[in-house]
Motif scaffolding. Structure first.
Motif, PDB file in Angstrom:
ATOM      1  N   LYS A 193       6.119  -4.076   9.459  1.00  0.00           N
ATOM      2  CA  LYS A 193       6.323  -2.664   9.772  1.00  0.00           C
ATOM      3  C   LYS A 193       5.573  -2.274  11.040  1.00  0.00           C
ATOM      4  CE  LYS A 193       6.044   1.970   7.787  1.00  0.00           C
ATOM      5  NZ  LYS A 193       5.615   2.800   6.634  1.00  0.00           N
ATOM      6  N   ASP A 194       4.348  -2.809  11.202  1.00  0.00           N
ATOM      7  CA  ASP A 194       3.555  -2.497  12.395  1.00  0.00           C
ATOM      8  C   ASP A 194       4.227  -3.022  13.660  1.00  0.00           C
ATOM      9  OD1 ASP A 194       1.401  -1.288  10.957  1.00  0.00           O
ATOM     10  OD2 ASP A 194       0.755  -3.288  10.355  1.00  0.00           O
ATOM     11  N   THR A 235       7.241  -0.879  14.452  1.00  0.00           N
ATOM     12  CA  THR A 235       6.843   0.437  14.972  1.00  0.00           C
ATOM     13  C   THR A 235       6.394   0.353  16.423  1.00  0.00           C
ATOM     14  OG1 THR A 235       6.151   1.167  12.769  1.00  0.00           O
ATOM     15  CG2 THR A 235       5.285   2.394  14.649  1.00  0.00           C
TER      16      THR A 235
END
Length: 381
Positions: A344-345, A348
């Motif tokens: 997810k990081d 993003t």
């Protein structure tokens, strides 16, 4: 250390650097910054695409028009005079197109750097200072094929595949013109407007110039953002007062990232130079770009330092705005060894960099790393 004799900027790159420095002297900081970097840079991309179309369209139109003045000669009867005239017209029109494209590119690059408060100052300690990075992007000159500090960016590069991709890219306009003429001939046939077939090269060249400018400016946007992220990382690491072993692993992390990027990315060079300067005595370091050595040294760190290094690697993976297959495999291996979840990081931060979100990218990186600062501060109490 860097062997400066291994790379010397060529004639075009030196010209580009001079033009950019000249723009900096002439224009200074006269333009008031009222919009965010994201809005300003995306506006520059839009106008770059718009004007590039016309810069490609009009010279191509002029080329077809000037050919009308050459005598109509059957192909088998072409003489040396006709060929020389044809080549002179082609060279003149091509130089005209490239000159205006490059001048437009330099201006837009300067304005984009200005919108991020990046100084076009020469950095003699680096192979690729900011003016060199901007100039090479605008002129479509690849990053220099060099090895520094024993790091080989091309150890995993498929040179044959790269050659064919480059060949296809360079022949894009020629192939598009052929396809375009074939389609137009099929549509127009023997109608009274079949003369338009000869002019198909104008819009096709304009479209390709627009696409090329778009790709160049989007890459420039990413490199400006990652240069600012690099500054933020260096300031952060300095505030941590890392021990020598952790600094060494951070340097190896940058080297591994260079190999996966398959080029000496200017911002990795920037990070590497400053980290090695901070280490002071780095002559004993070897095999910096070897994954096994990196992993072994990483395992020898305490848990907080391991987490810091892994998070730095995750940030570096995002520098291109996307991950390649090798990076994906390496990240999976890290996830299995160190029990960390980062998908997810990566998604993003990569999305923020691709979208030209400068401040959001920096804020994400700072908050992403700040957690480790708190942990390390607790450990030192």
């Amino acid at each position: 250390m860097i062997d400066k004799n291994k790379y010397k900027p060529g004639l075009l790159e030196n010209w580009g650097r001079r033009v950019l420095i000249s723009l900096h002297i002439q224009l200074g900081n006269k333009k008031k910054q009222t919009l965010s970097f994201s809005k300003q840079s995306n506006s520059l991309v839009f106008w770059g695409v718009f004007w590039s179309f016309w810069i490609g369209f009009l010279p191509s139109l002029l080329f077809v028009y000037l050919l009308k003045f050459l005598p109509e000669t059957p192909f088998e009867e072409l003489n040396i005079t006709y060929i020389i005239q044809f080549v002179l017209i082609l060279v003149f029109v091509t130089l005209l197109e490239f000159y205006f494209l490059f001048r437009l590119g330099f201006y837009l690059a300067y304005r984009m750097g200005e919108s991020a408060n990046i100084e076009l100052a020469d950095e003699p300690e680096l192979i690729t200072p900011i003016p060199g990075m901007f100039a090479r992007l605008v002129l479509e000159i690849p990053d220099p094929r060099i090895q520094m500090y024993g790091i080989d960016p091309y150890k995993h590069l498929n040179k044959r595949a790269l050659f064919f991709r480059t060949l296809l890219y360079k022949s894009k306009v020629f192939l598009s013109n052929i396809v375009g003429k074939f389609i137009l001939k099929s549509i127009l046939g023997r109608t009274s407007i079949r003369f338009l077939v000869d002019y198909i090269s104008a819009p096709i060249t304009g479209i390709w110039d627009s696409i090329t400018t778009y790709l160049i400016l989007k890459e420039l946007q990413k490199r400006i953002i990652t240069r600012k992220i690099s500054d933020s990382i260096l300031n952060y690491l300095k505030s941590l007062q890392l021990d020598v072993k952790t600094k060494e692993v951070v340097i190896r992390t940058i080297a591994i990232s260079i190999v996966y990027t398959k080029t000496f990315h200017p911002n990795f060079e920037y990070l590497l130079f400053h980290m090695l300067a901070d280490l002071k005595n780095s002559g004993y370091l070897n095999e910096l770009d070897d994954w096994e050595n990196w992993e072994t040294n990483l395992r020898n760190l305490d848990q907080n330092s391991q987490t810091l290094v892994i998070r730095l690697f995750i940030i570096f993976v995002c520098y291109d705005g996307k991950t390649n297959s090798e990076e994906t495999l390496s990240l999976k291996r890290l996830a299995s060894i160190f029990d960390t979840n980062f998908h997810k990081d990566i998604e993003t931060l990569s999305s923020l960099i691709r979208g030209g979100k400068l401040m959001d990218s920096i804020h994400f990186v700072e908050s992403f790393l700040a957690l480790e600062k708190m942990k390390m501060n607790k450990q030192s109490v």
